[in-house]
Design an enzyme around this catalytic site. Structure first.
Site, PDB file in Angstrom:
ATOM      1  CD  GLU A   1      39.120  37.723  46.916  1.00 32.61           C
ATOM      2  OE1 GLU A   1      40.102  38.128  46.323  1.00 32.61           O
ATOM      3  OE2 GLU A   1      38.540  37.528  44.803  1.00 32.61           O
TER       4      GLU A   1
ATOM      5  CB  CYS B   1      43.220  38.634  38.947  1.00 33.21           C
ATOM      6  SG  CYS B   1      42.748  39.554  40.667  1.00 33.21           S
TER       7      CYS B   1
END
Length: 656
Positions: free
Chosen positions: A331, A427
């Site tokens: 990421e 998240c």
């Protein structure tokens, strides 16, 4: 906490670089129909829906296990921990979101839900202040043994931020007291003193949370602890490397080799860092805290470092939509100008982090370029992360999708061509929920003599007992703004209005009289203001093409369309399949158009285009494409995939 002599020198307090602070939510009122839609959506729909998700009450969504984990940790149920090691943070961000919403709107039912969750969190907290259900349930002997991977400090940071927001909104101390006990434990555990752990978090977040806790409590030890984590990171020897060499570590915690070094921004101390690297969300949270500390302590060297990192992020590694983190591997950031559209990661949380980083940079030294980036990230990638109905979300935000390819090629396994109800790693949804009701934090900042308007949001803002302003604007439908002074004529105050980078400023008037504008650092400044004075700023808003640096190979020969703060895209719903065959003229003339299923709060566009015609199923041919004229319809990127699955493109081929 013991700190080395070098670090103590960093902690010498000097006069702050800037005294700007966001205006308290209690002193703001939002009347913008555009933003009230989102604030109401969060409070009335998203937060109750996410509460059900956290309680595993939505059958067709991925289970969360979050509330059940707290019940098990509190001794109210029997069972095993479920989910990722950072599962607790989903509840923390939900509570943070409730706090921001309650600061703007009274909602007794939602407040009661939050109070019940806080009661549960308090029961799960250990007698010494420790709070992490993964270790409370699984193995408390392993507390703080794997800072690199296990997110204890990350989860703690989110609970501390939630506590500050909830206390500011309601005045209730229960969650704040939980956070203080947890923070006191952290301050006693981490440092260079005898028996302390000389480490720092694998995933940054605690640093900014401790700063906020220091500000609300007035206790400088939390600020000093934030300094410790910031300055210790990247020192030699690398703590994560030392940690992983301990006997039995790899047996208890399976090795994840990428989590040290550049991945977690621990490869060198921040003063020496020049390039945004590693996990994009971690980087943004780290840089945000460093920027706040640099401003508080007038650390010019640290400010120079974070400005270099901000420039590298936004000048070399940011998508036109305000997305960052181009690769799914870790990421993470990739190299400069590597911005693929189809495999883009662009995590929603990363753009929220970019907003926060830019906000802190602005507060330290006001410059409109920081507001420009906040606006770009907010109106495009952040709003893309949530569906019109508030019940589906994007974690990854690509700039191009072809569902038949995305589903058949493992390179695109991270890309979802439809929004999801929830995620195993969830998240982003609660992060969106805590960001949108907090819009005024990004819109207004002030000190005793200045008010800065960063984002154009209709409403009112009170800066002091004497100074208040009302704001009227149809933004983002047009770029005009009217500000009326509401206060005594005796105070000497300056108003600063950001001129967005996309517009050509037309004129400014005070009480209908055109004035010679004072422009500095991208702001129009007004002085000598009196009660009932009316300040108007008019700016042109026309659609335009954006071109990428030729070093961005993915965008060579292409153009994107922007209108105001919105970047646009073509969708299959309006233009049919094979969007790659479309070309737009460099001098394209745009007109406003309606697009079925897109709400009126968004302006859609149309322009003449050409489409390549391939009249057979042959893979290759020696014949030139046929071409046909076609009306191209474009919608704001943040609205894509609200009308069904299909192809989407931001960058379109251009023709002369």
């Amino acid at each position: 906490m013991n700190i080395s002599v070098t670090m103590l020198k960093r902690l010498i307090k000097e006069k702050s670089m800037s005294t700007l602070n966001p205006v308290s939510q209690h002193d703001c009122r939002v009347t913008s129909s555009f933003w009230n839609h989102y604030i109401d959506l969060i409070g009335k729909k998203v937060l109750p829906y996410q509460w059900k998700l956290l309680n595993d009450e939505v059958p067709d969504a991925e289970p969360s296990g979050c509330i059940r984990n707290f019940r098990i940790a509190a001794g109210l149920e029997k069972g095993e921990f479920y989910g990722a090691v950072f599962q607790d943070s989903d509840l923390a961000k939900w509570l943070d979101a409730v706090g921001h919403y309650l600061a703007m709107h009274e909602d007794k039912e939602l407040e009661a839900l939050a109070d019940s969750a806080i009661e549960l969190v308090g029961k799960a907290q250990q007698s010494d202040g420790y709070l992490d259900t993964y270790f409370i349930i699984s193995n408390q002997d392993l507390r703080w043994k794997n800072l690199r991977d296990c997110h204890e400090l990350y989860c703690a940071g989110h609970f501390i931020e939630a506590a500050v927001s909830y206390f500011n909104a309601t005045g209730k101390r229960k969650l704040l007291d939980i956070a203080i006990r947890l923070a006191d434990l952290i301050c006693s555990v981490f440092g260079d003193g005898e028996g302390q752990i000389p480490g720092y978090p694998g995933h940054e977040e605690i640093e900014f949370a401790l700063i906020k806790l220091s500000e609300v409590t007035g206790n400088d030890k939390y600020l000093d602890q934030a300094w410790y984590f910031i300055l210790k990171r990247g020192s030699k020897p690398n703590y994560f490397e030392e940690e992983s060499r301990r006997p039995g570590f790899r047996e208890v915690f399976p090795e994840i080799g990428r989590l040290a070094g550049t991945y977690s921004q621990s490869h060198e101390q921040i003063y020496d860092q020049t390039e945004a690297v590693g996990h994009a969300v971690r980087a943004m949270y780290f840089y945000t805290a460093a920027a706040r500390l640099a401003g508080k302590n007038s650390d010019r060297e640290l400010m120079a470092a974070v400005e270099r990192l901000w420039e590298n992020t936004t000048g070399k590694k940011m998508y036109v939509t305000g997305g960052i983190g181009s690769t799914s591997i870790g990421e993470s950031f990739s190299s400069a100008y590597d911005l693929p559209n189809d495999s883009a990661y662009c995590e929603t949380c990363a753009s929220i982090g970019l907003m926060r980083f830019s906000e802190e940079m602005f507060l330290t030294h006001p410059d409109s370029r920081f507001g420009d980036v906040i606006e770009r990230a907010l109106y495009n990638t952040v709003l893309s992360g949530i569906s019109f109905d508030g019940e589906r979300f994007f974690y990854v935000n690509p700039l191009m999708t072809v569902p038949s390819i995305d589903k058949g090629n493992p390179i695109f396994s991270h890309v979802r061509t439809v929004r999801q109800r929830w995620f195993g790693v969830a998240c982003c949804p609660p992060n969106i929920a805590r960001t949108l009701p907090d819009i005024t934090t990004y819109a207004y900042a002030a000190d005793g003599k200045n008010l800065y308007i960063q984002l154009y949001v209709s409403g009112s803002v009170r800066v002091s007992d004497e100074a208040a302003f009302s704001v009227e604007t149809d933004y983002p439908s047009n770029g005009n703004i009217k500000v009326t002074v509401c206060g005594s004529p005796s105070w000497d105050f300056m108003l600063h209005v950001r001129i967005p980078s996309w517009c050509d400023f037309i004129k400014a008037t005070v009480n209908g009289n055109e004035i010679e504008p004072r422009i500095a650092d991208g702001y129009l400044s007004f002085t000598g203001l009196h009660d009932k004075d009316e300040i108007e700023v008019q700016s042109s808003m026309e659609p335009f093409l954006v071109f990428a640096n030729p070093r961005v190979a993915a965008d060579a020969g292409s153009a994107a369309v922007q209108y105001g703060p919105f970047v646009y895209c073509a969708e299959e719903a309006d233009n049919g399949p094979e969007l790659a065959a479309l070309s737009i003229r460099s001098d394209a003339a745009f007109s406003k158009a309606a697009a079925e299923g897109i709400p009126e709060r968004f302006t859609c566009l149309s322009a003449e285009a050409e489409k390549d015609i391939w009249d057979s199923d042959d893979l290759y041919s020696t014949h030139e494409y046929g071409k046909e004229k076609k009306e191209l319809k474009l919608v704001p990127y943040c609205t894509w995939n609200n009308r069904g699955e299909g192809e989407m493109r931001v960058w379109l081929r251009r023709m002369e």
